[in-house]
Design a protein around this motif. Structure first.
Motif, PDB file in Angstrom:
ATOM      1  N   ARG A 153      -4.964   8.182  -6.467  1.00 21.43           N
ATOM      2  CA  ARG A 153      -6.019   7.422  -7.141  1.00 21.43           C
ATOM      3  C   ARG A 153      -7.391   7.865  -6.642  1.00 21.43           C
ATOM      4  NH1 ARG A 153      -3.889   2.316  -6.398  1.00 21.43           N
ATOM      5  NH2 ARG A 153      -5.924   1.311  -6.560  1.00 21.43           N
ATOM      6  N   THR A 200      -2.223   5.814  -3.412  1.00 18.44           N
ATOM      7  CA  THR A 200      -3.648   5.605  -3.145  1.00 18.44           C
ATOM      8  C   THR A 200      -4.377   6.936  -3.083  1.00 18.44           C
ATOM      9  OG1 THR A 200      -3.130   3.633  -1.880  1.00 18.44           O
ATOM     10  CG2 THR A 200      -5.309   4.574  -1.577  1.00 18.44           C
ATOM     11  N   ALA A 216       0.850  -1.175   0.000  1.00 23.27           N
ATOM     12  CA  ALA A 216       0.000   0.000   0.000  1.00 23.27           C
ATOM     13  C   ALA A 216       0.890   1.230   0.000  1.00 23.27           C
ATOM     14  CB  ALA A 216      -0.906   0.000   1.220  1.00 23.27           C
TER      15      ALA A 216
END
Lengths: 209, 209, 209, 209
Positions: free
Chosen positions: A19, A16, A11
């Motif tokens: 995104r 993230t 991760a």
DNA sequence: CATGAATGAGACTTCATTCAT
DNA sequence: CATGAATGAAGTCTCATTCAT
């Protein structure tokens, strides 16, 4: 597959978050603030709705984060595009063309921007969170018009706000059509017509504006 | 008809329906489809949310009913405005001025219209119900452009769709600004500038387009 | 059995509201504000959680509604019980006995009341909604003590607040035990002991307080 | 022990655990079990919520750990305080005074204790984990009363459980008031009044109980 | 024609807990 | 020993819609 509980194998927080912002922008652009659910965004990203709250405090804050990032990117580009020209209508056309390029890059960019005014009217609570970049749109267009007056290109008694309004309206109007059509070509074609209108070559027998 | 004995205390059905449509248009224009609740509309009218279902089958059908009525009214007006002129840009300016008048009459008219494209994109289920009047916008503008080509005002190889797109974009763009500002004056001022742009009197040294 | 959508065959609004308040009081008394979920209450009443919002605006408002109703009932009873006696400790004992009766009637009454102080400390937002009846507890006990000073039963230099605190503490302490035990008999027994303590008959060789 | 080479920068395990227990007690006392989040405790300690799970298995286990430690400390103190006196009410008063001292030392001690009964009623799953120290409260008070019966101070036919209930109720009732008020002085003042009540000097004309 | 009680789906959000690192 | 990304269950609340009255 995301079915396990603990930390996923790989991760990358920063990635993230990017995104999430991208997915959010696309959804906000297409469905608007209200109809965009956290679940929709989370599904796009491949996480669960609650995970969004690791990155932002609320859905409104997510909107504001998208806003700040996008507005900054867009108006920085616009300022560069305008810097290459001197005459008002040429600068404006250059900005419109740059907008086309941004749209080709990521259609959600203009799609998001053109909806901002409506969203803030509908959800005034967003305004406070958007503070850092608010006014960027207005100051860009009034700057354009102010320069033209300073140049002597526009008469000193021109209603500057009205000119800025019109230019802003044309830009968002065209962007909206392009966004609705989901078609970059059509965007470019409309800007070409605008160019002809400005240079007097649209209507037979016309002369440059 | 007045022939019924003992006319109901206050509300006859047709009038209530009109009040619902008016209230709905104003709310849809201001808050959008999603954020407009049946209760909001009902409160404006002075009835309860359930009563709306005596007049329409669903919230979506209410939206469509408002759409059909409003679109019909607006484009009928636009057609009349266009009929008084021959040249493309003059006709367009006349239409824009008529739009200003409608906005002064009831700001929710253009406010509703300019949001239609977004709403239908956000809630595609609306489309089916809006069928009767869909395409009216597109056909109006393509009619305008087609006439100009027929007149010889536009070259035969003109990208007609692009011209129609641009004119439509300018109209909705300007209307949106006026709606956001809640200010009729500003609408008129922007249209005046547009007129100057077309006649070449905006930019110093310019000539008619 | 509630699976249909529309209005249930026989819905008596006032009765449903009372059922909600009763169920809420019992749950708040047993589980506290936080752990009492709307679903728990709704299941007790036989409705769905959302239906609660026809009667109150929020869970906090429901708590406040229970509070106001219950406090009013209880302190009205207490005032009556106190009215039958003159001496401070006799009045207090009478109040305690009345509290036992209320507990026998509905154990959630004292159960709810004794938890109020903690709940308001934990959820200060409740305070604003409870305004109408706030202070009733404090004023009742300070009234009792003030009367005793006026009578000459308590010395004028007595720390009145401390006496009120002690009496209030004894009452809530005993009520809490009774509530935890879920046993009315035990409540009465403890009050009997208190009576003996006051009259000096508890400890061998003691004399009246 | 200092014998490990290169002692860790700041935290050794045992100290961190103590800090967690202290922070947890304070939060449980003030906000209750449910409203106390792991994050709240972790922030107080300066760690992250996940780190708590190195020391305890669950939030419930943390509560139980606090419970066992605190109960042991408190009742050990109470037993010492009681040992200095012979007569029931004197012993009880001494215990109450010791409770005041504990409260002055750390207000979360009585604050936590008085809430235990409610929390266990609200979250019965806690009970299993609290086993090691459960019953300490009850046995302390029944011991006190049993001694008084053995001494002949209380009649043999006294309802011993009721006396123990009353004394326990007074203690927790007074502690709760002190905790709610956040005021040690007020605690002492109430105990002074209790002393006067027992010695018959509260009410004018009274005699020792 | 209208009310208003009620449902049920779904929204945002919180949080104990897990686990790769 | 500790972090922090992530889950999943649950909670409060909203709202379009239905239907007995």
């Amino acid at each position: 597959m995301g079915t396990t509980r603990g930390r996923p194998p790989s991760a990358d927080s920063a990635e993230t978050e990017q995104r999430i912002l991208r997915a959010a922008r696309a959804r906000f652009a297409r469905h608007g603030f209200r109809a965009t659910t956290n679940r929709l965004i989370a599904d796009d990203v491949g996480i669960t709705p609650g995970a969004i709250y690791h990155y932002v405090d609320s859905k409104a804050a997510l909107y504001a984060a998208v806003y700040c990032e996008t507005i900054d990117q867009v108006y920085t580009e616009f300022e560069r595009a305008a810097a290459d020209h001197a005459a008002l209508l040429e600068r404006f056309t250059a900005v419109m063309r740059r907008a086309c390029e941004l749209q080709a890059l990521d259609p959600s960019i203009p799609g998001f921007i053109v909806a901002v005014a409506q969203e803030t009217q509908r959800h005034p609570d967003l305004l406070a969170l958007m503070a850092p970049q608010r006014g960027r749109h207005a100051s860009f267009f009034s700057g354009l018009v102010g320069d033209a007056v300073a140049n002597g290109e526009l008469a000193p008694d021109t209603d500057q706000r009205a000119v800025a309004d019109l230019l802003g309206a044309i830009m968002t109007g065209v962007a909206r059509i392009a966004h609705a059509a989901g078609d970059s070509e059509r965007y470019v074609a409309a800007v070409d017509v605008l160019d002809q209108l400005f240079t007097g070559s649209l209507v037979v027998g016309g002369s440059p504006a």
